[in-house]
Design an enzyme around this catalytic site. Structure first.
Site, PDB file in Angstrom:
ATOM      1  N   ASP A   1       1.454  -1.580  -0.241  1.00 18.63           N
ATOM      2  CA  ASP A   1       0.066   0.178   0.152  1.00 18.63           C
ATOM      3  C   ASP A   1       1.164   1.301  -0.171  1.00 18.63           C
ATOM      4  OD1 ASP A   1      -2.085   1.302  -0.258  1.00 18.63           O
ATOM      5  OD2 ASP A   1      -2.376   1.701   2.382  1.00 18.63           O
TER       6      ASP A   1
ATOM      7  N   GLU B   1       2.858   4.774  -4.122  1.00 21.27           N
ATOM      8  CA  GLU B   1       2.913   6.280  -5.047  1.00 21.27           C
ATOM      9  C   GLU B   1       4.079   6.688  -5.051  1.00 21.27           C
ATOM     10  OE1 GLU B   1       0.441   5.446  -2.590  1.00 21.27           O
ATOM     11  OE2 GLU B   1      -0.463   4.375  -3.851  1.00 21.27           O
TER      12      GLU B   1
ATOM     13  N   ASP C   1      -8.809   3.262  -2.818  1.00 18.13           N
ATOM     14  CA  ASP C   1     -10.543   3.496  -1.333  1.00 18.13           C
ATOM     15  C   ASP C   1     -11.109   4.190  -2.461  1.00 18.13           C
ATOM     16  OD1 ASP C   1      -8.054   3.422  -0.159  1.00 18.13           O
ATOM     17  OD2 ASP C   1      -7.485   5.425   0.959  1.00 18.13           O
TER      18      ASP C   1
HETATM   19  O1  MIG Z   1      -4.058   6.306   4.643  1.00 20.55           O
HETATM   20  O2  MIG Z   1      -3.858   1.144   5.924  1.00 20.55           O
HETATM   21  O3  MIG Z   1      -5.842   2.197   0.327  1.00 20.55           O
HETATM   22  O4  MIG Z   1      -7.010  -0.034   1.697  1.00 20.55           O
HETATM   23  O5  MIG Z   1      -6.776   0.152   4.911  1.00 20.55           O
HETATM   24  C1  MIG Z   1      -4.593   4.885   4.444  1.00 20.55           C
HETATM   25  C2  MIG Z   1      -4.827   1.172   5.872  1.00 20.55           C
HETATM   26  C3  MIG Z   1      -3.573   4.026   4.013  1.00 20.55           C
HETATM   27  C4  MIG Z   1      -4.854   3.176   2.002  1.00 20.55           C
HETATM   28  C5  MIG Z   1      -5.750   2.177   1.689  1.00 20.55           C
HETATM   29  C6  MIG Z   1      -6.691   1.503   2.240  1.00 20.55           C
HETATM   30  C7  MIG Z   1      -6.243   0.645   3.341  1.00 20.55           C
HETATM   31  C8  MIG Z   1      -5.268   1.851   4.597  1.00 20.55           C
HETATM   32  N1  MIG Z   1      -4.352   3.005   3.159  1.00 20.55           N
END
Ligand code: MIG
Length: 789
Positions: free
Chosen positions: A396, A399, A474
């Protein structure tokens, strides 16, 4: 003085060199190279000055194919390269270029005086015909056809993406500069291999032009002139690589939330699935499992992780742990210390100090995944999770996201020490996420050799399919996002990312029973099937809304498991050819304008047509059935395609159709993919002249495919006079098929048949009320011929 950032189209050109597959052109300022990479793939490169970059591409894994020598023509006004499949012409005076197919039809045209540079930026513009459609471009919001929109390819962490909710939202987490142009039933592909920020004006500024700008770097266009959507995606994924076969459990139902915060809660969730007999293969640990968000650790709410994971494994659950790139800037944290010792972090603009940004752990440093040594180190750290029993990695925030700056990412002048030499972050940005996924996959393989890794990534660039599946980040629990995610997934599939999915039920905001049901019904047919929701939202596990809703959810999850043999064959096909698993109707019907316009239905493989309910309160919907005969999956009712029908859709019913001539292999309901059962495959034959199925089977765990560790065979069905013939070709490969018996289920039968298998008569059953004629065949590796008379 001239404005240094003003656009300057390429000047008048002359031929400077001619090679067997290429042509070099020079103007006073620029150099252009035209080449044929494959019969149906041309390349157009352009730089300022005389030298092309020798940096290896992050996307391209293969760049020459055997082919008959192309014809290279050098005229006074135009030059051209012509192969057996197409022709690329270039006009020396004004930079206009034309791509034609073998029939001479103009596939696409580069506009005169629109190829060139503006300051650091590079620009290309193509002519669009009035009805031309534009598809692909990876993961972007909005309608399936991107014509008329403007999109930026710059990986960014956004909350709650939607055209309706964020009309100005032009970027998401993934950047894939590959588009399919659909013109009068013909498809052309265009890929600009340049990871810098790209802006695609898809006929917005001028309705008849597709204008693309890259913030820096070279013009490097790959032009695909194949004869179908499938052929172009096949070639594109040969160029940029294909999805490795995932472990079989990856295809099951997955449960996630932000977060299951304690080991006890995870056990409770797992226990619920088994007690309620709702199939599930994987549970995810979101960021709360860590010790203050320190990557690769478990915090005090997960006191004995190895024990927890072992117990879950016994119940048939795999556990996937979230892994964010940001490493907490804590001098006592081992991962940070080792990373610093290995000089593994991205540097700030000075090139001497590590850049420190801010993410969940607070001040954090960012591993430089563009560097092979940094990737190898990351793999070593990750191995500790593998040793504890973590089966997959969820990348996650790659980017990469950064809370410290309004840009939400690293400063553009940060320094990467990449495999391809030093790079600024502006250039490395879009490949960062895919290189993190690469570190994860390669690390997983290095530390558990022979076992198929499971990596899910939020960010990516062209070629990311080699390392990870993509989920669309998200979204929100709103109906618009259900519809949007469908179109996003279709375009991801067209962009080489066959393995993809969206958060089922919606991530942000509270879902509701109806939305959950409709989302889950659709997602049961998407390649990746994971329910996920945000911190502080209400629960949305399949049982969260009471028994009637739970029953519907169970039913569709069960159907997913029954369809796994069909899905598995599709994954194998995609692994071989890059084919999308979830396809827009036009994948098979590019010459049908109504099929091209359909963004609210899809095909799973060639044979199942899914028409999800995308609005609340809908008890029915219009379904477009493309040409041919179709059967209602539920009732068996036959429909003639090439028209709309009205499909009933009470809450427990997803409109689902089967193409006449389909062979749909279905298995038993299992509680998870590892549950062993006497394997009987139901082969549903939906009659029509002639059809075949490429059966694929393997152990679902190891990467033994290269050495023949699979069992494949062609299964053919054809009507012969008043009877029919079913042929199982000899099984290929060294894997011993787990199929004990094939249960052949002929649908829409109007009478019983006499059945012989390899010459001997066998018993069969006919049920007139349901129109089902069935019989069972013992499996054998050698050819099997069944005749119905
Ligand atoms: O700023 O890890 O897209 O699936 O649950 C949020 C917490 C960070 C974004 C991800 C989401 C995940 C969440 N993350």
């Amino acid at each position: 003085m001239k404005d240094a950032t003003a656009f300057r189209p390429v000047g008048a050109l002359r031929v400077s060199a001619v090679g067997p597959r290429r042509l070099r052109l020079v103007s006073i300022r620029e150099t252009i190279e035209l080449s044929a990479v494959a019969e149906d793939l041309f390349r157009l490169r352009m730089v300022r000055g005389r030298k092309f970059s020798e940096r290896p591409s992050w996307a391209v894994v293969r760049d020459d194919w055997p082919m008959a020598p192309p014809r290279v023509e050098t005229g006074k006004e135009t030059v051209a390269i012509e192969t057996g499949a197409g022709r690329l012409e270039f006009h020396l005076r004004d930079g206009r270029w034309v791509l034609r197919d073998a029939q001479g039809a103009e596939r696409t045209t580069g506009l005169a005086k629109r190829l060139g540079f503006a300051g650091d930026a590079a620009r290309v513009a193509l002519a669009l015909t009035e009805t031309e459609g534009i598809f692909g471009l990876g993961e972007t919001t909005g309608p399936i056809n991107k014509r008329g929109l403007r999109r930026e390819l710059w990986n960014i962490d956004v909350l709650g993406h939607s055209p309706g909710i964020h009309p100005g939202l032009h970027s998401l987490y993934v950047a894939i500069p590959f588009a399919l142009l659909l013109r009068d039933g013909r498809t052309t592909g265009i890929f600009w291999d340049n990871p810098a920020r790209q802006t695609w004006d898809l006929g917005q500024a001028a309705p008849d032009a597709l204008g693309v700008t890259a913030d820096s770097g070279e013009i490097d266009l790959y032009l695909f002139v194949g004869s179908s959507v499938a052929e172009i995606v096949d070639r594109y994924t040969e160029l940029t690589g294909r999805m490795p076969l995932p472990p079989r459990w990856a295809l099951g139902y997955h449960q996630c939330r932000y977060s299951y915060e304690t080991a006890a809660r995870v056990r409770e969730i797992a226990g619920n699935f088994r007690r309620r007999e709702i199939p599930c293969d994987a549970i995810y640990l979101d960021i709360h499992h860590m010790d203050e968000y320190r990557v690769f650790t478990f915090g005090k709410t997960f006191p004995r992780p190895a024990k927890l994971l072992a117990d879950l494994d016994e119940q048939g659950f795999k556990v996937v742990a979230i892994v964010d790139p940001g490493v907490k800037d804590d001098p006592n944290f081992g991962v940070l210390r080792r990373g610093r010792a290995r000089r593994a972090f991205v540097k700030d603009a000075t090139g001497r100090r590590d850049y420190v940004g801010r993410v969940w752990p607070g001040e954090s440093r960012f591993p430089d995944f563009t560097n092979a040594q940094a990737r190898a180190w990351w793999g070593e750290e990750q191995a500790r999770l593998q040793q504890l029993g973590v089966a997959g990695f969820w990348n996650d925030m790659n980017e990469p996201a950064n809370f410290a700056l309004p840009s939400k990412t690293l400063p553009p002048d940060c320094r990467h020490d990449s495999d391809a030499g030093p790079l600024s972050h502006a250039v490395a940005h879009n490949v960062y996420g895919m290189q993190m996924a690469r570190a994860s996959r390669e690390g997983a393989l290095a530390h558990e050799p022979g076992v198929r890794p499971f990596v899910i990534s939020r960010a990516g660039y062209a070629g990311v399919q080699r390392y990870a599946l993509i989920w669309t980040g998200d979204n929100s629990s709103v109906w618009e996002h259900l519809a949007d995610s469908l179109q996003m997934l279709l375009n991801l599939g067209l962009s080489g990312v066959a393995f993809c999915g969206a958060d089922v039920g919606g991530f942000l905001e509270n879902t509701n029973a109806e939305l959950l049901v409709r989302w889950l019904q659709m997602a049961a047919f998407t390649p990746f099937f994971r329910n996920h929701t945000n911190l502080d939202t209400i629960n949305q596990e399949p049982w969260a809304f009471g028994p009637p809703v739970e029953a519907i959810c169970r039913r569709y999850i069960e159907l997913r498991y029954q369809l796994l043999p069909y899905l598995y064959c599709l994954f194998a096909e995609s692994h071989r050819t890059g084919a999308a698993i979830m396809r827009p109707l036009f994948w098979h019907h590019a010459d049908d304008p109504l099929a091209v316009a359909t963004g609210d239905q899809f095909l799973l493989g060639a044979n199942l047509l899914v028409a999800p309910i995308l609005q609340p309160g809908n008890g029915a919907r219009a379904v477009y059935l493309p040409r041919g005969e179709w059967f209602d999956f539920w009732s068996g009712e036959a429909h003639t395609g090439g028209r709309y029908i009205l499909a009933p859709a009470p809450l427990d019913r997803l409109p689902l159709y089967v193409r006449a001539g389909a062979i749909i292999p279905m298995g038993a309901v299992r509680q998870h993919t590892g549950e062993s059962k006497d394997e009987v495959i139901n082969l549903h034959l939906w009659p029509n002249g002639k059809t075949e199925l490429a059966w694929h089977e393997d152990d679902g765990v190891t990467i033994d495919l290269a050495t023949g560790g699979y069992s494949t065979r062609t299964i053919r069905f054809a009507t012969v006079g008043r009877g029919a013939r079913l042929d199982f070709g000899a099984a290929q490969g060294s894997f011993v098929s787990e199929v004990k018996r094939w249960r052949v289920i002929l649908r829409c039968a109007t009478r019983p048949y006499r059945v012989t298998v390899n010459g001997g008569q066998i018993p069969a059953r006919f049920v007139a009320e349901t129109g089902v004629f069935s019989f069972e065949i013992q499996n054998a590796v050698s050819p099997i011929v069944a005749r119905l008379a």
